[in-house]
Each structure stands twice: as C-alpha cells, then as structure tokens.
Design an enzyme around this catalytic site. Sequence first.
Site, PDB file in Angstrom:
ATOM      1  N   ASP B  10       1.308   4.637   2.882  1.00 58.37           N
ATOM      2  CA  ASP B  10       1.625   3.563   1.938  1.00 58.37           C
ATOM      3  C   ASP B  10       3.122   3.658   1.666  1.00 58.37           C
ATOM      4  O   ASP B  10       3.560   4.456   0.835  1.00 58.37           O
ATOM      5  CB  ASP B  10       0.823   3.776   0.634  1.00 58.37           C
ATOM      6  CG  ASP B  10       1.184   2.769  -0.433  1.00 58.37           C
ATOM      7  OD1 ASP B  10       1.583   1.644  -0.090  1.00 58.37           O
ATOM      8  OD2 ASP B  10       1.070   3.118  -1.634  1.00 58.37           O
ATOM      9  N   GLU B  69       0.334   0.558   5.742  1.00 62.25           N
ATOM     10  CA  GLU B  69       0.136  -0.634   4.914  1.00 62.25           C
ATOM     11  C   GLU B  69       1.276  -1.622   5.120  1.00 62.25           C
ATOM     12  O   GLU B  69       2.443  -1.248   5.187  1.00 62.25           O
ATOM     13  CB  GLU B  69       0.033  -0.223   3.433  1.00 62.25           C
ATOM     14  CG  GLU B  69      -0.363  -1.382   2.550  1.00 62.25           C
ATOM     15  CD  GLU B  69      -0.797  -0.972   1.141  1.00 62.25           C
ATOM     16  OE1 GLU B  69      -1.230   0.182   0.948  1.00 62.25           O
ATOM     17  OE2 GLU B  69      -0.708  -1.810   0.247  1.00 62.25           O
ATOM     18  N   ASP B 141      -0.636   6.554  -5.148  1.00 64.95           N
ATOM     19  CA  ASP B 141       0.030   6.436  -3.845  1.00 64.95           C
ATOM     20  C   ASP B 141      -0.784   7.111  -2.743  1.00 64.95           C
ATOM     21  O   ASP B 141      -0.944   6.568  -1.651  1.00 64.95           O
ATOM     22  CB  ASP B 141       1.443   7.024  -3.896  1.00 64.95           C
ATOM     23  CG  ASP B 141       2.298   6.291  -4.912  1.00 64.95           C
ATOM     24  OD1 ASP B 141       2.581   5.117  -4.674  1.00 64.95           O
ATOM     25  OD2 ASP B 141       2.629   6.892  -5.942  1.00 64.95           O
TER      26      ASP B 141
END
Lengths: 169, 169
Positions: B10, B69, B141
């Site tokens: 991410d 992502e 996260d």
Amino acid sequence: MAVSRVLGIDPGSRVTGLGVIEAKGQTLRHIYSGCVRTTGSELGPRLGQIYRGVAHVIEKYKPDTISIEQVFMSKNAQSALVLGQARGAALLAAIHGQKAVSEYSALEIKNAIVGTGRATKEQVQQMVKMLLGLHDAPPTDAADALGCAICHIHNQQILRRISASDSVA
Amino acid sequence: MAVSRVLGIDPGSRVTGLGVIEAKGQTLRHIYSGCVRTTGSELGPRLGQIYRGVAHVIEKYKPDTISIEQVFMSKNAQSALVLGQARGAALLAAIHGQKAVSEYSALEIKNAIVGTGRATKEQVQQMVKMLLGLHDAPPTDAADALGCAICHIHNQQILRRISASDSVA
C-alpha cells in the site's frame, strides 16, 4: 581551475531527456545529450526503462551532480500521478548513483537560459545551442535537460560569487 | 498442493504498508506485515528509503508475486505527484526483484475483503484479522497491504476456477 560535470534530467513517462555538461569556469562543454523513450503500455516496465537509462548515463559519464526539473504541475491528478512515478524512477537512479541532486522549476530554468520565465521551447533550444556552441539546436527534451544542467551551473556560480564577496566584506 | 507467497504493498510517501501472505489452497497464512516510515523533508532520500524497505522485504520473504494498490486519485495534482513518486519507488523495487506485479484499486480490494467497495478502513482491518486468524487487527497501512495481497489471491483462485470450468465445458 575546477571542472565539474552536471547531468540534467527532464523527466517524463514517455520521454525523459538527459544532458551532460562540463563546466570549467565560464566555459561550458556539451558532453552528451539524448533521451530515454519508454515502450509498452505497462507502467512498471516503463519505470524500469527510465531507471536503467538514467543509471546508464550516470555510470558512463560520471557526473558530479544531478540537476532534475521539477515537473509541470498538471491540473489533471491522473497524469500528475503517472508523471510522478516516472520522475520517481529517474530520481531513484540519481540517489542510487550517490550523486548530489538539485531541483529547478521550468520557470527557473527558462530564466537562467533565456532571461525570462515566459520563454518558448524554441527559445530554450536556440539559447542552449548558442551557450554550448553546438552546430544544431538539440531536440526539445534534450534541450530541456541541458538547460536544467546549465541552470544548476549558473546557480552554483552565483552562490560562489556571493560567498566570495561575503568573505571580502 | 501449490503454495504461493504474495507481497501486498500500500504505497504512500510517508508510510508504505507491506504484508506477506502464503496461500495453500483455501488456507491463508500471515507471514509478515509492517511498514516503511520515511523520515526527513527531502523527497529523494525518502524515495530511497521506500525502495530499500520494499527490496528488503522481497529479499527476506521471497514472494512469488507482488500485488500493489492503485493509489487514491487525489483531486490535488501536487499531492498526486508526490504520491506517484512514492509509488514509483515501490514499483521499481518490485520490478528489480523480477517479480510478477498485479495492481488493484482500493474498490477491488474492499470488495474482495469485505464484500463492498464502500467498506471502512476499520472493516478492512477486522476482516483481514479474521481471514488470517490473527489475535489483533493489524494497523491500517499493514491491513491495507495484507488486503491487497488477499485480493490478488482471491482473484487468482477465481481465474483458476474459470479456466477449470472452461476446460470441462
């Protein structure tokens, strides 16, 4: 007299301009200019191409410093995101080459080369050609990269003059 | 039964979440989760920290695939540019690790994990905790990174089922 080599980078996701200049006092010498053209539709491999292209020029021409253009602030967040990734790849190659990195906006570069922030791309090309004593004007991406390198050299010369006048005062 | 390891990423300029999951049939196992927190104000060194953090996890946990992502489309071009550079650094580390890279939007990840694209961050954390049989919900996260890895595993399972039913038909 100290000689310094500067690699200028004009980052882009499709074309990244590169230019190496050697400065010896007031004399500028064109060492190399060219660009990395990325191929394919996938962003990942294109970032790899940019990284390798920049790393190759650093390895081959051994610049002392790298001067990278602060990219155009697009109003479109999607294109800023793609451009950001391309610039990140170029910047990483510079960082991994353990070089000092300076950043200049397009405005600063145009000001340093042409004397006005509103200069056209053609004016930058013509002034780069003149300043480096080239036979032909370099293509725009290479000219922007060379301009970015010249901007850094001018900037350092001004800083040196300021520091010299300070030490006299 | 085939075992595959997936590293989910991410990306972010301040915090990049990382999560490694091992899939064996329907069974998922949490191998690692954590994040790279960048320090300092200069972007160049921060990109170097992201690159090294991701490269370290690839080296240590040897994932077969990387699932990253697709970052949030900010309306602000300046922040998209910074985020793009951070994502570029993470993506380059994946490319340099010679791993296959898949990309998923936040919507696809939430759909895969919670069953709705409108899931909150807390719902993603709770579902990731449940799917991996963890004692505590991972920080956001890390949860997003683990979610990204799980999304890829689900996706591959669906593709395999489609291809199996095609070969039967």
